[in-house]
Every structure is written in structure tokens, then in C-alpha cells.
Design a protein around this motif. Structure first.
Motif, PDB file in Angstrom:
ATOM      1  N   PRO A  29      48.982 -20.072  -7.836  1.00 16.69           N
ATOM      2  CA  PRO A  29      48.582 -18.805  -7.215  1.00 16.69           C
ATOM      3  C   PRO A  29      47.551 -19.028  -6.101  1.00 16.69           C
ATOM      4  O   PRO A  29      46.669 -19.878  -6.209  1.00 16.69           O
ATOM      5  CB  PRO A  29      47.961 -18.022  -8.377  1.00 16.69           C
ATOM      6  CG  PRO A  29      48.547 -18.618  -9.610  1.00 16.69           C
ATOM      7  CD  PRO A  29      48.755 -20.074  -9.280  1.00 16.69           C
ATOM      8  N   ASP A  30      47.685 -18.244  -5.054  1.00 13.59           N
ATOM      9  CA  ASP A  30      46.770 -18.349  -3.919  1.00 13.59           C
ATOM     10  C   ASP A  30      45.351 -17.909  -4.263  1.00 13.59           C
ATOM     11  O   ASP A  30      44.406 -18.286  -3.571  1.00 13.59           O
ATOM     12  CB  ASP A  30      47.273 -17.502  -2.750  1.00 13.59           C
ATOM     13  CG  ASP A  30      48.561 -18.042  -2.164  1.00 13.59           C
ATOM     14  OD1 ASP A  30      48.836 -19.248  -2.318  1.00 13.59           O
ATOM     15  OD2 ASP A  30      49.303 -17.247  -1.553  1.00 13.59           O
ATOM     16  N   ASP A  31      45.217 -17.121  -5.330  1.00  7.89           N
ATOM     17  CA  ASP A  31      43.896 -16.578  -5.630  1.00  7.89           C
ATOM     18  C   ASP A  31      43.135 -17.350  -6.706  1.00  7.89           C
ATOM     19  O   ASP A  31      42.109 -16.892  -7.204  1.00  7.89           O
ATOM     20  CB  ASP A  31      44.008 -15.103  -6.045  1.00  7.89           C
ATOM     21  CG  ASP A  31      44.892 -14.891  -7.270  1.00  7.89           C
ATOM     22  OD1 ASP A  31      45.571 -15.838  -7.712  1.00  7.89           O
ATOM     23  OD2 ASP A  31      44.898 -13.753  -7.787  1.00  7.89           O
ATOM     24  N   TRP A  32      43.612 -18.549  -7.077  1.00  4.84           N
ATOM     25  CA  TRP A  32      42.855 -19.380  -8.011  1.00  4.84           C
ATOM     26  C   TRP A  32      41.540 -19.785  -7.382  1.00  4.84           C
ATOM     27  O   TRP A  32      41.456 -20.080  -6.189  1.00  4.84           O
ATOM     28  CB  TRP A  32      43.621 -20.651  -8.347  1.00  4.84           C
ATOM     29  CG  TRP A  32      44.552 -20.542  -9.507  1.00  4.84           C
ATOM     30  CD1 TRP A  32      44.914 -19.417 -10.181  1.00  4.84           C
ATOM     31  CD2 TRP A  32      45.270 -21.620 -10.101  1.00  4.84           C
ATOM     32  NE1 TRP A  32      45.814 -19.729 -11.161  1.00  4.84           N
ATOM     33  CE2 TRP A  32      46.047 -21.072 -11.142  1.00  4.84           C
ATOM     34  CE3 TRP A  32      45.332 -22.977  -9.863  1.00  4.84           C
ATOM     35  CZ2 TRP A  32      46.868 -21.854 -11.931  1.00  4.84           C
ATOM     36  CZ3 TRP A  32      46.149 -23.754 -10.653  1.00  4.84           C
ATOM     37  CH2 TRP A  32      46.900 -23.192 -11.684  1.00  4.84           C
ATOM     38  N   THR A  33      40.534 -19.865  -8.214  1.00  8.73           N
ATOM     39  CA  THR A  33      39.263 -20.415  -7.761  1.00  8.73           C
ATOM     40  C   THR A  33      39.335 -21.943  -7.897  1.00  8.73           C
ATOM     41  O   THR A  33      40.183 -22.459  -8.645  1.00  8.73           O
ATOM     42  CB  THR A  33      38.100 -19.900  -8.628  1.00  8.73           C
ATOM     43  OG1 THR A  33      38.266 -20.388  -9.969  1.00  8.73           O
ATOM     44  CG2 THR A  33      38.026 -18.376  -8.619  1.00  8.73           C
ATOM     45  N   PRO A  34      38.471 -22.642  -7.196  1.00  9.25           N
ATOM     46  CA  PRO A  34      38.445 -24.097  -7.390  1.00  9.25           C
ATOM     47  C   PRO A  34      38.199 -24.488  -8.852  1.00  9.25           C
ATOM     48  O   PRO A  34      38.746 -25.481  -9.325  1.00  9.25           O
ATOM     49  CB  PRO A  34      37.287 -24.555  -6.497  1.00  9.25           C
ATOM     50  CG  PRO A  34      37.220 -23.517  -5.426  1.00  9.25           C
ATOM     51  CD  PRO A  34      37.574 -22.219  -6.124  1.00  9.25           C
ATOM     52  N   GLU A  35      37.429 -23.692  -9.573  1.00 14.00           N
ATOM     53  CA  GLU A  35      37.169 -23.976 -10.981  1.00 14.00           C
ATOM     54  C   GLU A  35      38.439 -23.842 -11.816  1.00 14.00           C
ATOM     55  O   GLU A  35      38.676 -24.627 -12.738  1.00 14.00           O
ATOM     56  CB  GLU A  35      36.071 -23.053 -11.529  1.00 14.00           C
ATOM     57  CG  GLU A  35      34.693 -23.336 -10.977  1.00 14.00           C
ATOM     58  CD  GLU A  35      34.466 -22.776  -9.556  1.00 14.00           C
ATOM     59  OE1 GLU A  35      35.269 -21.935  -9.086  1.00 14.00           O
ATOM     60  OE2 GLU A  35      33.493 -23.203  -8.924  1.00 14.00           O
ATOM     61  N   GLN A  36      39.273 -22.845 -11.513  1.00 13.65           N
ATOM     62  CA  GLN A  36      40.537 -22.684 -12.227  1.00 13.65           C
ATOM     63  C   GLN A  36      41.469 -23.853 -11.923  1.00 13.65           C
ATOM     64  O   GLN A  36      42.125 -24.376 -12.830  1.00 13.65           O
ATOM     65  CB  GLN A  36      41.209 -21.365 -11.841  1.00 13.65           C
ATOM     66  CG  GLN A  36      40.510 -20.145 -12.405  1.00 13.65           C
ATOM     67  CD  GLN A  36      41.072 -18.855 -11.838  1.00 13.65           C
ATOM     68  OE1 GLN A  36      41.175 -18.686 -10.631  1.00 13.65           O
ATOM     69  NE2 GLN A  36      41.439 -17.935 -12.731  1.00 13.65           N
ATOM     70  N   ALA A  37      41.536 -24.250 -10.681  1.00  5.61           N
ATOM     71  CA  ALA A  37      42.367 -25.395 -10.314  1.00  5.61           C
ATOM     72  C   ALA A  37      41.885 -26.655 -11.021  1.00  5.61           C
ATOM     73  O   ALA A  37      42.689 -27.449 -11.528  1.00  5.61           O
ATOM     74  CB  ALA A  37      42.364 -25.583  -8.798  1.00  5.61           C
ATOM     75  N   LEU A  38      40.568 -26.840 -11.104  1.00  2.00           N
ATOM     76  CA  LEU A  38      40.005 -28.001 -11.786  1.00  2.00           C
ATOM     77  C   LEU A  38      40.345 -27.969 -13.276  1.00  2.00           C
ATOM     78  O   LEU A  38      40.673 -29.005 -13.863  1.00  2.00           O
ATOM     79  CB  LEU A  38      38.491 -28.060 -11.590  1.00  2.00           C
ATOM     80  CG  LEU A  38      37.780 -29.212 -12.303  1.00  2.00           C
ATOM     81  CD1 LEU A  38      38.311 -30.563 -11.821  1.00  2.00           C
ATOM     82  CD2 LEU A  38      36.275 -29.117 -12.087  1.00  2.00           C
TER      83      LEU A  38
END
Length: 68
Positions: free
Chosen positions: A15-24
Motif C-alpha cells: 500500500p502507498d500509505d504504509w509508514t516506514p515503520e509498517q514497512a520495517l
């Protein structure tokens, strides 16, 4: 094409709206999963991948007109 070579199957969309923390968090989950699978099946996976790569090289016809 995915690293596995598959061209079809589940669409892996981030998703385009993930935060960097969610991606991590997802990255760390996948990294942990890779470690667990490697610990359990590492040698067997290495053998399978070696055989698969060997078959791919054998299946690819050599073009003897091209220099190495």
C-alpha cells in the motif's frame, strides 16, 4: 517477474500509505521467516536450488557463434 520466476499468482502490492515503520515490521517478519526456514531446511533448499539451476543451464542451448 518475481524472484522465484513466477509470472502469475498472488499480487504482492505494498500500500502507498504504509509508514516506514509498517514497512520495517513486514521486512522484519519476512527476515525472521527466512531465518526459521533456513534453519530447518537450509541444506535441502540448497540442494534443490543447485539442481534447479543446473537444469536451467542444461536446458539453455549454447550459441557457439558468440564469444564467451
Amino acid at each position: 517477474m518475481l524472484p522465484s520466476g513466477r509470472r502469475r499468482g498472488l499480487a504482492f502490492l505494498v500500500p502507498d500509505d504504509w509508514t516506514p515503520e509498517q514497512a520495517l515490521a513486514v521486512f522484519e517478519l519476512l527476515d525472521d521467516l527466512l531465518a526459521v526456514i533456513t534453519d530447518a531446511y537450509g541444506d535441502q533448499l540448497t540442494d534443490i536450488l543447485r539442481k534447479r539451476r543446473s537444469q536451467e543451464q542444461t536446458a539453455t542451448p549454447a550459441n557457439y557463434d558468440d564469444p564467451p
